[in-house]
Design a protein around this motif. Structure first.
Motif, PDB file in Angstrom:
ATOM      1  N   CYS A  83    -118.661  -6.900  51.990  1.00  0.00           N
ATOM      2  CA  CYS A  83    -119.257  -5.651  50.589  1.00  0.00           C
ATOM      3  C   CYS A  83    -118.763  -5.105  50.474  1.00  0.00           C
ATOM      4  O   CYS A  83    -118.523  -4.265  51.369  1.00  0.00           O
ATOM      5  CB  CYS A  83    -121.084  -6.401  50.763  1.00  0.00           C
ATOM      6  N   CYS A 121    -121.667  -7.926  44.011  1.00  0.00           N
ATOM      7  CA  CYS A 121    -120.009  -8.634  44.183  1.00  0.00           C
ATOM      8  C   CYS A 121    -120.027  -9.258  44.157  1.00  0.00           C
ATOM      9  O   CYS A 121    -120.721 -10.293  44.867  1.00  0.00           O
ATOM     10  CB  CYS A 121    -119.735  -7.345  44.675  1.00  0.00           C
ATOM     11  N   CYS A 160    -124.352  -4.719  48.542  1.00  0.00           N
ATOM     12  CA  CYS A 160    -125.044  -4.958  46.992  1.00  0.00           C
ATOM     13  C   CYS A 160    -125.691  -5.664  45.768  1.00  0.00           C
ATOM     14  O   CYS A 160    -126.193  -6.359  45.668  1.00  0.00           O
ATOM     15  CB  CYS A 160    -124.044  -4.733  45.981  1.00  0.00           C
ATOM     16  N   GLY A 161    -125.398  -7.278  47.099  1.00  0.00           N
ATOM     17  CA  GLY A 161    -125.999  -8.549  46.537  1.00  0.00           C
ATOM     18  C   GLY A 161    -125.717  -9.015  45.108  1.00  0.00           C
ATOM     19  O   GLY A 161    -126.164  -9.991  44.556  1.00  0.00           O
ATOM     20  N   CYS A 171    -120.514 -10.943  48.329  1.00  0.00           N
ATOM     21  CA  CYS A 171    -122.198 -11.081  48.245  1.00  0.00           C
ATOM     22  C   CYS A 171    -122.077 -12.463  47.955  1.00  0.00           C
ATOM     23  O   CYS A 171    -123.647 -13.031  47.463  1.00  0.00           O
ATOM     24  CB  CYS A 171    -122.798 -10.042  47.703  1.00  0.00           C
TER      25      CYS A 171
END
Ligand SMILES: NC(=O)c1ccc[n+]([C@@H]2O[C@H](COP(=O)([O-])OP(=O)(O)OC[C@H]3O[C@@H](n4cnc5c(N)ncnc54)[C@H](OP(=O)(O)O)[C@@H]3O)[C@@H](O)[C@H]2O)c1
Ligand SMILES: [Zn+2]
Length: 342
Positions: free
Chosen positions: A107, A96, A93-94, A99
């Motif tokens: 993730c 959370c 997701c980049g 991440c």
């Protein structure tokens, strides 16, 4: 475009080769013309169906993609037509906590291209630009496709999660497997003493050529052998992936204070643990999946830019031979990767 896909889960006969619509390229995506795509054991599991895995059909398999850049969306910069690339098969997701901490494979929304979404078993695939990694233009396509998933998995399992260091010893199970054959080379590179276990003498000979110091039959009494050869000490790290068939002996092979790292359960996921043995010998059982982006980049640099390793291609099939390729991988005869060419 031509593609290999299935419309429902099942045996080899659900696999089809035929026409699918070319993918539509999103604003942050790149269209890649696929030159080679490698199979993983995962492709067999996904075709058969996994608990909780709900796929949009038809599903195109293939997590390990090598190809060239053809076009890109409006938000993408930095790529030129004809650039040679491999693909990081991770989906993350980049945003959370994990991440942001740089642990993409932890993730909450982690997924794998070819498993959770369609992959590269087609003439073209559209992928998020952030998943592409440039490779030298003289690197053979089939070998390039043999790299991403297995090398990232082996790197994290051994060096990241397993903390394998120079002077230590490691037992690698299922030595002929895609990940395991990469792990032999990584362990050797790390300066460890390598014990390789396989069901086949022929594969053990391959393992020896890749740098394994000790060869063991995984269908024999390999923990006794480890015991005998290490003067009743055991090894610092055991790299498990075979699962139920070897687990008991794998655990017996761990040195006091050592680690068992597992990333697979090919022969079954349910095993026993003797808690007394665990606390008395003070070993750790550690899981590992894929790799974070830093680990991915490290190992891709070593393979593609520094050319320190030999990506292993066992056999190349045409994409139209998808059934034969799945059947061959399932037979377990391969040493290294089975690759498809569209
Ligand atoms: N967690 C992750 O991120 C991750 C990533 C990649 C793979 N995996 C999993 O790891 C496993 C291996 O993947 P792969 O793609 O490397 O598979 P692969 O190339 O198909 O290799 C599997 C190897 O397991 C060994 N094996 C199979 N059945 C066995 C048995 N009954 N007894 C002893 N050994 C047996 C064989 O080794 P020999 O022929 O040498 O005996 C075989 O070559 C799969 O379960 C896969 O799903 C997980
Ligand atoms: Zn995330």
């Amino acid at each position: 475009m031509k593609a290999a896909f299935f419309r429902q889960h099942g045996g080899l006969d659900v696999l089809e080769y035929g026409d699918l619509a070319e993918p539509v390229v999103g604003p942050d995506e790149v269209l890649v013309r696929v030159h080679a795509v490698a199979l993983n054991h995962l492709d067999l599991f996904v075709r058969e169906g996994l608990p909780g895995l709900k796929l949009a059909m038809p599903h195109v398999g293939g997590s390990d993609i090598a190809g060239e850049v053809v076009a890109w969306g409006d938000d993408v910069t930095g790529w030129s037509e004809g650039d040679h690339v491999v693909v990081n098969p991770s989906i993350w997701c980049g945003r959370c906590e994990l991440c942001i901490a740089g642990e993409e494979s932890l993730c909450e929304q982690y997924g794998i291209i070819g498993e959770h979404v369609s992959g590269g078993g087609a003439e073209y695939v559209a992928l998020p630009a952030r998943n592409l990694r440039r490779i030298p233009s003289d690197f053979p396509w089939e070998q390039a496709a043999a790299v991403p998933l297995v090398w990232m998995t082996a790197w994290r399992a051994l060096i990241g999660q397993g903390q394998l260091r120079a002077g230590q010893s490691v037992l690698i199970l299922g030595a002929g497997g895609g990940v395991a054959s990469a792990a032999i080379q990584i362990a050797r590179y790390a300066g460890a003493t390598v014990y390789a276990a396989s069901r086949s003498d022929e594969k053990l000979e391959h393992a020896r050529q890749l740098g394994a110091d000790h060869l063991l039959r995984s269908d024999g009494e390999f923990s006794r052998e480890i015991w005998a050869r290490t003067n009743k000490r055991g090894v610092d790290v055991v790299l498990e992936n075979v699962g139920a068939a070897t687990w008991k002996q794998s655990v017996r092979s761990i040195a006091k204070g050592g680690r068992l790292v597992t990333y697979g359960a090919t022969t079954g996921p349910i095993v026993e643990i003797d808690i007394r043995h665990l606390f008395w010998r003070q070993y750790a059982i550690i899981g590992s999946t894929m790799a974070n982006n830093r680990e991915f980049e490290t190992v891709m640099r070593l393979v593609f830019d520094e050319r320190r390793f030999q990506p292993l291609v066992d056999r190349v099939f045409a994409l139209s031979e998808i059934r034969a390729a799945h059947e061959y991988l399932a037979s377990g005869e391969q040493f290294g990767k089975v690759v498809l060419v569209p």
